[in-house]
Design an enzyme around this catalytic site. Sequence first.
Site, PDB file in Angstrom:
ATOM      1  CB  THR A 132       6.947   2.527   5.267  1.00  0.00           C
ATOM      2  OG1 THR A 132       6.695   1.122   5.173  1.00  0.00           O
ATOM      3  CG2 THR A 132       6.258   3.070   6.498  1.00  0.00           C
ATOM      4  N   GLY A 133       6.765   2.068   1.844  1.00  0.00           N
ATOM      5  CA  GLY A 133       7.542   1.599   0.698  1.00  0.00           C
ATOM      6  C   GLY A 133       7.476   2.581  -0.469  1.00  0.00           C
ATOM      7  CB  VAL A 158      23.893   7.893  21.396  1.00  0.00           C
ATOM      8  CG1 VAL A 158      24.041   6.559  22.111  1.00  0.00           C
ATOM      9  CG2 VAL A 158      24.963   8.069  20.329  1.00  0.00           C
ATOM     10  CE1 TYR A 162       7.598  -4.816  14.086  1.00  0.00           C
ATOM     11  CE2 TYR A 162       9.526  -4.923  15.512  1.00  0.00           C
ATOM     12  CZ  TYR A 162       8.905  -5.207  14.314  1.00  0.00           C
ATOM     13  OH  TYR A 162       9.584  -5.894  13.336  1.00  0.00           O
ATOM     14  CG  ASN A 180      -0.295   0.051   2.528  1.00  0.00           C
ATOM     15  OD1 ASN A 180       0.918   0.211   2.606  1.00  0.00           O
ATOM     16  ND2 ASN A 180      -1.069  -0.063   3.598  1.00  0.00           N
ATOM     17  CG  ASN A 211      18.773  -4.652  14.826  1.00  0.00           C
ATOM     18  OD1 ASN A 211      18.404  -5.511  15.609  1.00  0.00           O
ATOM     19  ND2 ASN A 211      18.516  -3.380  14.992  1.00  0.00           N
ATOM     20  CG  ASP A 244      -4.333  -2.410   3.680  1.00  0.00           C
ATOM     21  OD1 ASP A 244      -3.956  -1.302   4.086  1.00  0.00           O
ATOM     22  OD2 ASP A 244      -4.390  -3.435   4.402  1.00  0.00           O
ATOM     23  CB  ALA A 263       2.657  -5.892   4.252  1.00  0.00           C
TER      24      ALA A 263
HETATM   25  N1  NAD Z   1      14.361  -4.020   9.013  1.00  0.00           N
HETATM   26  C1  NAD Z   1      14.603  -4.784  10.081  1.00  0.00           C
HETATM   27  O1  NAD Z   1      15.650  -4.663  10.736  1.00  0.00           O
HETATM   28  C2  NAD Z   1      13.597  -5.823  10.507  1.00  0.00           C
HETATM   29  C3  NAD Z   1      13.925  -6.668  11.580  1.00  0.00           C
HETATM   30  C4  NAD Z   1      13.000  -7.623  11.998  1.00  0.00           C
HETATM   31  C5  NAD Z   1      11.804  -7.774  11.333  1.00  0.00           C
HETATM   32  N2  NAD Z   1      11.498  -6.950  10.303  1.00  0.00           N
HETATM   33  C6  NAD Z   1      10.216  -7.145   9.623  1.00  0.00           C
HETATM   34  O2  NAD Z   1      10.473  -7.262   8.222  1.00  0.00           O
HETATM   35  C7  NAD Z   1       9.383  -6.721   7.486  1.00  0.00           C
HETATM   36  C8  NAD Z   1       9.905  -5.720   6.459  1.00  0.00           C
HETATM   37  O3  NAD Z   1      10.559  -4.665   7.149  1.00  0.00           O
HETATM   38  P1  NAD Z   1      11.257  -3.469   6.352  1.00  0.00           P
HETATM   39  O4  NAD Z   1      12.394  -3.010   7.179  1.00  0.00           O
HETATM   40  O5  NAD Z   1      11.477  -3.874   4.947  1.00  0.00           O
HETATM   41  O6  NAD Z   1      10.124  -2.366   6.443  1.00  0.00           O
HETATM   42  P2  NAD Z   1       9.563  -1.380   5.288  1.00  0.00           P
HETATM   43  O7  NAD Z   1       8.753  -0.371   6.026  1.00  0.00           O
HETATM   44  O8  NAD Z   1      10.659  -0.910   4.416  1.00  0.00           O
HETATM   45  O9  NAD Z   1       8.615  -2.341   4.449  1.00  0.00           O
HETATM   46  C9  NAD Z   1       7.293  -2.655   4.818  1.00  0.00           C
HETATM   47  C10 NAD Z   1       6.440  -2.562   3.559  1.00  0.00           C
HETATM   48  O10 NAD Z   1       5.099  -2.984   3.857  1.00  0.00           O
HETATM   49  C11 NAD Z   1       4.185  -2.057   3.274  1.00  0.00           C
HETATM   50  N3  NAD Z   1       2.946  -2.141   4.081  1.00  0.00           N
HETATM   51  C12 NAD Z   1       2.807  -1.806   5.399  1.00  0.00           C
HETATM   52  N4  NAD Z   1       1.531  -2.053   5.789  1.00  0.00           N
HETATM   53  C13 NAD Z   1       0.878  -2.556   4.706  1.00  0.00           C
HETATM   54  C14 NAD Z   1      -0.450  -3.010   4.476  1.00  0.00           C
HETATM   55  N5  NAD Z   1      -1.379  -2.967   5.443  1.00  0.00           N
HETATM   56  N6  NAD Z   1      -0.785  -3.471   3.249  1.00  0.00           N
HETATM   57  C15 NAD Z   1       0.138  -3.497   2.245  1.00  0.00           C
HETATM   58  N7  NAD Z   1       1.406  -3.073   2.396  1.00  0.00           N
HETATM   59  C16 NAD Z   1       1.776  -2.607   3.610  1.00  0.00           C
HETATM   60  C17 NAD Z   1       4.896  -0.722   3.311  1.00  0.00           C
HETATM   61  O11 NAD Z   1       4.402   0.205   2.369  1.00  0.00           O
HETATM   62  C18 NAD Z   1       6.342  -1.150   3.008  1.00  0.00           C
HETATM   63  O12 NAD Z   1       6.593  -1.150   1.626  1.00  0.00           O
HETATM   64  C19 NAD Z   1       8.421  -6.152   8.510  1.00  0.00           C
HETATM   65  O13 NAD Z   1       7.392  -7.110   8.721  1.00  0.00           O
HETATM   66  C20 NAD Z   1       9.255  -5.981   9.749  1.00  0.00           C
HETATM   67  O14 NAD Z   1       8.484  -6.087  10.919  1.00  0.00           O
HETATM   68  C21 NAD Z   1      12.367  -5.977   9.871  1.00  0.00           C
HETATM   69  O1  UPG Z   2      18.775   7.677  15.827  1.00  0.00           O
HETATM   70  C1  UPG Z   2      18.899   6.588  16.397  1.00  0.00           C
HETATM   71  C2  UPG Z   2      18.241   5.415  15.952  1.00  0.00           C
HETATM   72  C3  UPG Z   2      18.427   4.239  16.672  1.00  0.00           C
HETATM   73  N1  UPG Z   2      19.215   4.216  17.770  1.00  0.00           N
HETATM   74  C4  UPG Z   2      19.408   2.958  18.516  1.00  0.00           C
HETATM   75  O2  UPG Z   2      20.004   2.020  17.636  1.00  0.00           O
HETATM   76  C5  UPG Z   2      19.555   0.705  17.923  1.00  0.00           C
HETATM   77  C6  UPG Z   2      18.975   0.115  16.654  1.00  0.00           C
HETATM   78  O3  UPG Z   2      17.794   0.851  16.331  1.00  0.00           O
HETATM   79  P1  UPG Z   2      16.970   0.660  14.985  1.00  0.00           P
HETATM   80  O4  UPG Z   2      17.875   0.742  13.816  1.00  0.00           O
HETATM   81  O5  UPG Z   2      15.799   1.593  15.046  1.00  0.00           O
HETATM   82  O6  UPG Z   2      16.500  -0.864  15.085  1.00  0.00           O
HETATM   83  P2  UPG Z   2      15.708  -1.608  16.261  1.00  0.00           P
HETATM   84  O7  UPG Z   2      14.884  -0.694  17.059  1.00  0.00           O
HETATM   85  O8  UPG Z   2      16.703  -2.469  17.004  1.00  0.00           O
HETATM   86  O9  UPG Z   2      14.686  -2.498  15.450  1.00  0.00           O
HETATM   87  C7  UPG Z   2      15.049  -3.174  14.246  1.00  0.00           C
HETATM   88  O10 UPG Z   2      15.425  -4.472  14.578  1.00  0.00           O
HETATM   89  C8  UPG Z   2      14.390  -5.223  15.191  1.00  0.00           C
HETATM   90  C9  UPG Z   2      14.945  -6.601  15.503  1.00  0.00           C
HETATM   91  O11 UPG Z   2      15.997  -6.508  16.436  1.00  0.00           O
HETATM   92  C10 UPG Z   2      13.214  -5.290  14.239  1.00  0.00           C
HETATM   93  O12 UPG Z   2      12.178  -6.025  14.788  1.00  0.00           O
HETATM   94  C11 UPG Z   2      12.712  -3.916  13.857  1.00  0.00           C
HETATM   95  O13 UPG Z   2      11.672  -4.014  12.887  1.00  0.00           O
HETATM   96  C12 UPG Z   2      13.856  -3.140  13.304  1.00  0.00           C
HETATM   97  O14 UPG Z   2      13.434  -1.802  13.090  1.00  0.00           O
HETATM   98  C13 UPG Z   2      18.517   0.849  19.056  1.00  0.00           C
HETATM   99  O15 UPG Z   2      19.153   0.611  20.273  1.00  0.00           O
HETATM  100  C14 UPG Z   2      18.119   2.325  18.989  1.00  0.00           C
HETATM  101  O16 UPG Z   2      17.713   2.876  20.224  1.00  0.00           O
HETATM  102  C15 UPG Z   2      19.870   5.351  18.209  1.00  0.00           C
HETATM  103  O17 UPG Z   2      20.581   5.335  19.217  1.00  0.00           O
HETATM  104  N2  UPG Z   2      19.694   6.506  17.500  1.00  0.00           N
END
Ligand code: NAD
Ligand code: UPG
Length: 320
Positions: free
Chosen positions: A35-36, A201, A137, A32, A166, A51, A70
């Site tokens: 955030t993408g 930080v 979350y 949708n 991460n 969606d 998503a």
């Molecule tokens: N990035 C990380 O470090 C991390 C870590 C652990 C888990 N995850 C999980 O991985 C997945 C992808 O994360 P990401 O970092 O790519 O996030 P992102 O925000 O870049 O991607 C999420 C995508 O889902 C779409 N979306 C959100 N709600 C929707 C809906 N209701 N219908 C259709 N599309 C929808 C957004 O537009 C976006 O394109 C998420 O489920 C997130 O919880 C990410």
């Molecule tokens: O400006 C910033 C942004 C982040 N952080 C810290 O950096 C670490 C990493 O933060 P962030 O990159 O936001 O990732 P997380 O909050 O650890 O979460 C990510 O990693 C999780 C798994 O560990 C996933 O579930 C989430 O979707 C994904 O966003 C955390 O301690 C934050 O508090 C800062 O200190 N300053």
Amino acid sequence: MKYLVTGGAGYVGSVVAQHLLEAGHEVTVLDNLTTGFREGVPAGATFIEGDIRDAAKWLDASYDGVLHFAASSQVGESVVRPEKYWDNNVAGSLALLGAMRDAGVPKLVFSSTAATYGEPEQVPIRETAPTRPTSPYGASKLAVDHMITGEAGAHGLAAVSLRYFNVAGAYGAHGERHDPESHLIPLVLQVAQGRRESISVFGDDYPTPDGTCVRDYIHVADLAEAHLLALTAARPGEHLICNLGNGEGFSVREVIETVRRVTGHPVPEVVAPRRGGDPAVLVASADTAREKLGWNPSRADLAGIVADAWEFAQHISRER
Ligand SMILES: NC(=O)c1ccc[n+]([C@@H]2O[C@H](COP(=O)([O-])OP(=O)(O)OC[C@H]3O[C@@H](n4cnc5c(N)ncnc54)[C@H](O)[C@@H]3O)[C@@H](O)[C@H]2O)c1
Ligand SMILES: O=c1ccn([C@@H]2O[C@H](COP(=O)(O)OP(=O)(O)O[C@H]3O[C@H](CO)[C@@H](O)[C@H](O)[C@H]3O)[C@@H](O)[C@H]2O)c(=O)[nH]1
């Protein structure tokens, strides 16, 4: 095979969609665009702007499986807007699972998270560790994991939940990009580019060696490979849960120092209050993924991960 990729215009979903296409699969992205980005959808994928709550409109028996990315995924935001997380992540996934059941789609790979564990009693974290999320979350993702276990047991779904730690780095034209940016590595890179004055930080009084939070950073291409392996490993009626991480933790300060070293640019830092919902340490044991999926990550070096993210950050700022 034909797969629906929800969230395939986002960071991780677009990289996995690209890997699926390279492996010769047919890919439809449902996103949708909250955030993408439309341009994040890989060339060669069919795109539906829609969606997940309306997935029944598009899902049919021609699909061999769904990869479900998503979601709303910011730990800090979820603490101040929990209702958004229950709605989008839990209600959205419930609707998607119902649509899959009705259409007879047999397989699911779900993006779960390290945030389901909360503050760990033992590090590295195994899948058998207690799940006590410290943020809405994490709680919403854990609820979906429970939902999937029920769906597999009652209705025969073949399912794998991958609990990412991460995610970082980039893969070709696909990388981490949020607007406004919310994640540590892309934010620090924006400071190195001179697009931000400093990095905040969030807390330096955690019980860690330098007082800042420790995370396990995993390259997005290693993560993508695990998804393809999960599609092969999934068995009807079973729900497999696997952590995906490198088993090594880096503090916020170590990440900032690595960015300075890799980019050669100064990165001023400012200590700010803790962000709500953050556990002090999240480091994975990925032994289950190695054993059950045959996963073998090969890009564990943090400097290499940051270098790939830096190349992508330079690429998107040239495009702006
Ligand atoms: N990035 C990380 O470090 C991390 C870590 C652990 C888990 N995850 C999980 O991985 C997945 C992808 O994360 P990401 O970092 O790519 O996030 P992102 O925000 O870049 O991607 C999420 C995508 O889902 C779409 N979306 C959100 N709600 C929707 C809906 N209701 N219908 C259709 N599309 C929808 C957004 O537009 C976006 O394109 C998420 O489920 C997130 O919880 C990410
Ligand atoms: O400006 C910033 C942004 C982040 N952080 C810290 O950096 C670490 C990493 O933060 P962030 O990159 O936001 O990732 P997380 O909050 O650890 O979460 C990510 O990693 C999780 C798994 O560990 C996933 O579930 C989430 O979707 C994904 O966003 C955390 O301690 C934050 O508090 C800062 O200190 N300053």
